[in-house]
Motif scaffolding. Structure first.
Motif, PDB file in Angstrom:
ATOM      1  N   ALA A  48      56.122  74.460  35.217  1.00  0.00           N
ATOM      2  CA  ALA A  48      56.056  73.229  34.439  1.00  0.00           C
ATOM      3  C   ALA A  48      54.921  73.303  33.422  1.00  0.00           C
ATOM      4  O   ALA A  48      55.070  72.871  32.267  1.00  0.00           O
ATOM      5  CB  ALA A  48      55.879  72.030  35.362  1.00  0.00           C
ATOM      6  N   VAL A  57      62.297  70.681  28.770  1.00  0.00           N
ATOM      7  CA  VAL A  57      61.927  70.907  27.383  1.00  0.00           C
ATOM      8  C   VAL A  57      63.218  71.022  26.590  1.00  0.00           C
ATOM      9  O   VAL A  57      64.027  71.926  26.829  1.00  0.00           O
ATOM     10  CB  VAL A  57      61.075  72.178  27.213  1.00  0.00           C
ATOM     11  CG1 VAL A  57      60.736  72.398  25.745  1.00  0.00           C
ATOM     12  CG2 VAL A  57      59.796  72.078  28.041  1.00  0.00           C
ATOM     13  N   TRP A  82      56.084  75.778  30.604  1.00  0.00           N
ATOM     14  CA  TRP A  82      57.086  75.256  29.685  1.00  0.00           C
ATOM     15  C   TRP A  82      56.597  74.034  28.922  1.00  0.00           C
ATOM     16  O   TRP A  82      57.059  73.775  27.805  1.00  0.00           O
ATOM     17  CB  TRP A  82      58.396  75.011  30.420  1.00  0.00           C
ATOM     18  CG  TRP A  82      59.100  76.317  30.635  1.00  0.00           C
ATOM     19  CD1 TRP A  82      59.122  77.076  31.759  1.00  0.00           C
ATOM     20  CD2 TRP A  82      59.820  77.051  29.641  1.00  0.00           C
ATOM     21  NE1 TRP A  82      59.809  78.242  31.537  1.00  0.00           N
ATOM     22  CE2 TRP A  82      60.253  78.250  30.254  1.00  0.00           C
ATOM     23  CE3 TRP A  82      60.133  76.819  28.307  1.00  0.00           C
ATOM     24  CZ2 TRP A  82      60.992  79.203  29.555  1.00  0.00           C
ATOM     25  CZ3 TRP A  82      60.876  77.767  27.621  1.00  0.00           C
ATOM     26  CH2 TRP A  82      61.296  78.952  28.246  1.00  0.00           C
ATOM     27  N   THR A  83      55.652  73.302  29.481  1.00  0.00           N
ATOM     28  CA  THR A  83      55.010  72.244  28.701  1.00  0.00           C
ATOM     29  C   THR A  83      54.259  72.861  27.526  1.00  0.00           C
ATOM     30  O   THR A  83      54.378  72.395  26.377  1.00  0.00           O
ATOM     31  CB  THR A  83      54.048  71.426  29.575  1.00  0.00           C
ATOM     32  OG1 THR A  83      54.791  70.755  30.594  1.00  0.00           O
ATOM     33  CG2 THR A  83      53.294  70.396  28.743  1.00  0.00           C
ATOM     34  N   ARG A  87      59.196  64.349  30.908  1.00  0.00           N
ATOM     35  CA  ARG A  87      58.613  64.329  32.261  1.00  0.00           C
ATOM     36  C   ARG A  87      59.344  63.301  33.108  1.00  0.00           C
ATOM     37  O   ARG A  87      59.196  62.095  32.901  1.00  0.00           O
ATOM     38  CB  ARG A  87      57.120  64.018  32.178  1.00  0.00           C
ATOM     39  CG  ARG A  87      56.316  65.115  31.480  1.00  0.00           C
ATOM     40  CD  ARG A  87      54.849  64.730  31.338  1.00  0.00           C
ATOM     41  NE  ARG A  87      54.049  65.826  30.797  1.00  0.00           N
ATOM     42  CZ  ARG A  87      53.914  66.087  29.497  1.00  0.00           C
ATOM     43  NH1 ARG A  87      54.532  65.309  28.606  1.00  0.00           N
ATOM     44  NH2 ARG A  87      53.165  67.086  29.085  1.00  0.00           N
ATOM     45  N   VAL A 113      59.154  67.355  25.204  1.00  0.00           N
ATOM     46  CA  VAL A 113      58.840  67.588  26.610  1.00  0.00           C
ATOM     47  C   VAL A 113      59.145  66.297  27.366  1.00  0.00           C
ATOM     48  O   VAL A 113      58.598  65.237  27.062  1.00  0.00           O
ATOM     49  CB  VAL A 113      57.361  67.983  26.802  1.00  0.00           C
ATOM     50  CG1 VAL A 113      57.042  68.167  28.284  1.00  0.00           C
ATOM     51  CG2 VAL A 113      57.046  69.266  26.029  1.00  0.00           C
ATOM     52  N   LEU A 116      60.828  68.515  35.167  1.00  0.00           N
ATOM     53  CA  LEU A 116      60.300  68.550  33.807  1.00  0.00           C
ATOM     54  C   LEU A 116      61.309  69.296  32.946  1.00  0.00           C
ATOM     55  O   LEU A 116      61.904  70.277  33.399  1.00  0.00           O
ATOM     56  CB  LEU A 116      58.951  69.257  33.756  1.00  0.00           C
ATOM     57  CG  LEU A 116      58.306  69.292  32.366  1.00  0.00           C
ATOM     58  CD1 LEU A 116      56.840  68.887  32.440  1.00  0.00           C
ATOM     59  CD2 LEU A 116      58.434  70.685  31.712  1.00  0.00           C
ATOM     60  N   VAL A 135      55.233  72.239  23.604  1.00  0.00           N
ATOM     61  CA  VAL A 135      54.248  71.711  22.657  1.00  0.00           C
ATOM     62  C   VAL A 135      54.059  72.682  21.495  1.00  0.00           C
ATOM     63  O   VAL A 135      54.038  72.287  20.326  1.00  0.00           O
ATOM     64  CB  VAL A 135      52.902  71.448  23.375  1.00  0.00           C
ATOM     65  CG1 VAL A 135      51.797  71.163  22.378  1.00  0.00           C
ATOM     66  CG2 VAL A 135      53.047  70.286  24.353  1.00  0.00           C
TER      67      VAL A 135
END
Length: 245
Positions: A17, A40, A20-21, A33, A31, A38, A25
């Motif tokens: 998580a 993307v 990939w966050t 949540r 993204v 989570l 970004v």
């Protein structure tokens, strides 16, 4: 530090998580949540990546995940480190790979040059090595900065490494440190450089900064023997779902 194998799936879920966050970004993608996962949401080439965060999603979370997958602009990939959520109704191909854990400990020096990526030229070379190594045809023709945007190496805890053989970039990987754990992603070697020790070298070079931490990863069938030789132990199977063929 003694780490129980039973912790590995949760640690892998949390680290994925974080990775990939950071990727979302850096790419400028959305993204999302959710309490149970989570996600993307990228474009037609990057697609939608979903990382399940709970050991068994409830019906509401599965419904929300299903809706999100149905609205994806591109390919859909779902990772379930707990192998406890049934997504067969999505009609995607599925397979399992082991989550592996390595406790803190020293590593040997790599047999070739392995360096942390610090500039855009090496980052593009790392992208090309991973795209070729994983046969990521969705990212062809190549567009520099699409898989690994320059902002990725500026994200906290994220590092990209390249291995060089005969002066050429022969392999690459990404490491992420989050919440006291490290993890590896995109450990890739193009076909032309395989069976020459590149995979071992890129792992040794990228493990060197992590020797004081427990490290997780999810292993392919071909990669597992290498990781076992480096001190990783299989903890539990992770289930993957993908709309890609």
């Amino acid at each position: 530090m003694t780490i129980a194998l039973a912790e590995a799936p949760l640690r892998q879920a949390r680290n994925s998580a974080a990775f990939w966050t950071a990727t979302g970004v850096a790419r400028g993608h959305e993204v999302i949540r959710h309490p149970g996962f989570l996600a993307v949401a990228g474009d037609e080439r990057a697609g939608l990546r979903i990382l399940i965060q709970d050991d068994g999603l409830d019906a509401g979370a599965v419904a929300d995940l299903t809706d999100l997958a149905g609205r994806a602009k591109g390919p859909v990939d779902v990772e379930d480190p707990f192998s406890s959520t049934d997504l067969s109704h999505l009609g995607m191909r599925t397979w399992q790979m082991p989550v592996m854990l390595r406790g803190p400990g020293p590593v040997d020096a790599p047999a070739m040059t392995v360096a942390k990526v610090r500039d855009e030229e090496d980052l593009h070379a790392a992208e090309q090595a991973v795209i070729a190594g994983f046969e990521l045809t969705r990212f062809e023709p190549f567009r520099g900065g699409e898989l690994f945007p320059p902002a990725l190496i500026e994200q906290p805890g994220v590092d990209v490494f390249v291995a060089r053989l005969d002066g050429a970039v022969a392999g690459a990987c990404v490491t992420v440190v989050a919440d006291g754990f490290g993890s590896h992603y995109w450990v890739g070697t193009p076909a032309a450089f395989r069976s020459r020790g590149v995979g071992r070298a890129i792992m040794l070079g990228s493990l060197a900064p992590l020797v004081d931490l427990p490290v997780t990863l999810t292993a392919s069938r071909l990669g597992r023997p290498l990781y076992e030789s480096l001190g990783f132990t299989a903890a539990a199977p992770a289930t993957w779902w993908s709309s890609s063929r």
